[in-house]
Design an enzyme around this catalytic site. Sequence first.
Site: not given
Length: 331
Positions: A95, A149
């Site tokens: 997010k 990531y």
Amino acid sequence: MEAQKTILITGAAGFLGSHLCDRFIKEGYKVIGMDNYITGDRKNINHLFNHTSFSFIEHDVTEHIKIKDELDFILHFASPASPIDYLKIPIQTLKVGSLGTHNLLGLAKAKKARILIASTSEIYGDPLVHPQPESYFGNVSTIGPRGVYDEAKRFQESITMAYHRFHGVEVRIVRIFNTYGPRMRLNDGRVIPAFMGQVLRGEDLTVFGDGSQTRSFCYVDDQVEGIFRLLLSDYSEPVNIGNPHETTILDFAKEIIKLGESEQKIIYKPLPQNDPLQRQPDISLAKRLLNWEPKVPREIGMKITFDYFKSLSHDELYKKEHKDFSKYHKH
């Protein structure tokens, strides 16, 4: 006299973010720091709260961002950066790279500010090209545990360039390679604080795999200098900023043992899934474009960093990772 310029720095209470706050205040900027302390620590910026050129907003960048001040620049450094963090909060990591970046690009557009986003060498994945130039597209698993990531950062670069091309937003993209120095979290899972913490506690050093995988370590002052120069450049595409001097993890473990004047053994554990086997930046572009290359020798940077960890209290040295991520799991 030129008016004081204003810069918003997200992730301001983090390792790199706090050093960037220091640098831009030193350069005469008005700095607005923003952090929700999910992985940052207030102690990293405590020394700035009484400074007339510093203000702070506690805020999650994945929520709508309101800034009353005019902004000249934005540095987007809000993101978990260690495997321990992003494996515990994978959705929040995605997010902040997507919604957070979208919010900040919208803010940059509204304020007519130049924005620099912090990307990472992890976008190259486990590289098949060595060293890694900016032109290399990477070898990344979208569905592996590290993908939360890696793909957040890859999306971040894509939406940044889309805002540049479609809306004309001034953008800069720094691909950061392994960076170290004071204010790193001791127990965040990254190799330098992990090894130094083990040496200081008298524990055996843990090497994953056989230790032949490589990393290239850049001291924080060099990294900040490269970021500063890139922000003020006129180049909008990604630039590697890191130290090209490569070392194996095993040799590095031995180096830290020697630095600590200790006699610990090295123990071996299985290599984590998708852990890159090689990491070395090609910094030809940074040299040519920014007249930048790292200056701090590793033995000096490591000594400064080791002394920083050595100065921590007994409780700080021996406590386990204390971050409570439970409130983010419902999202």
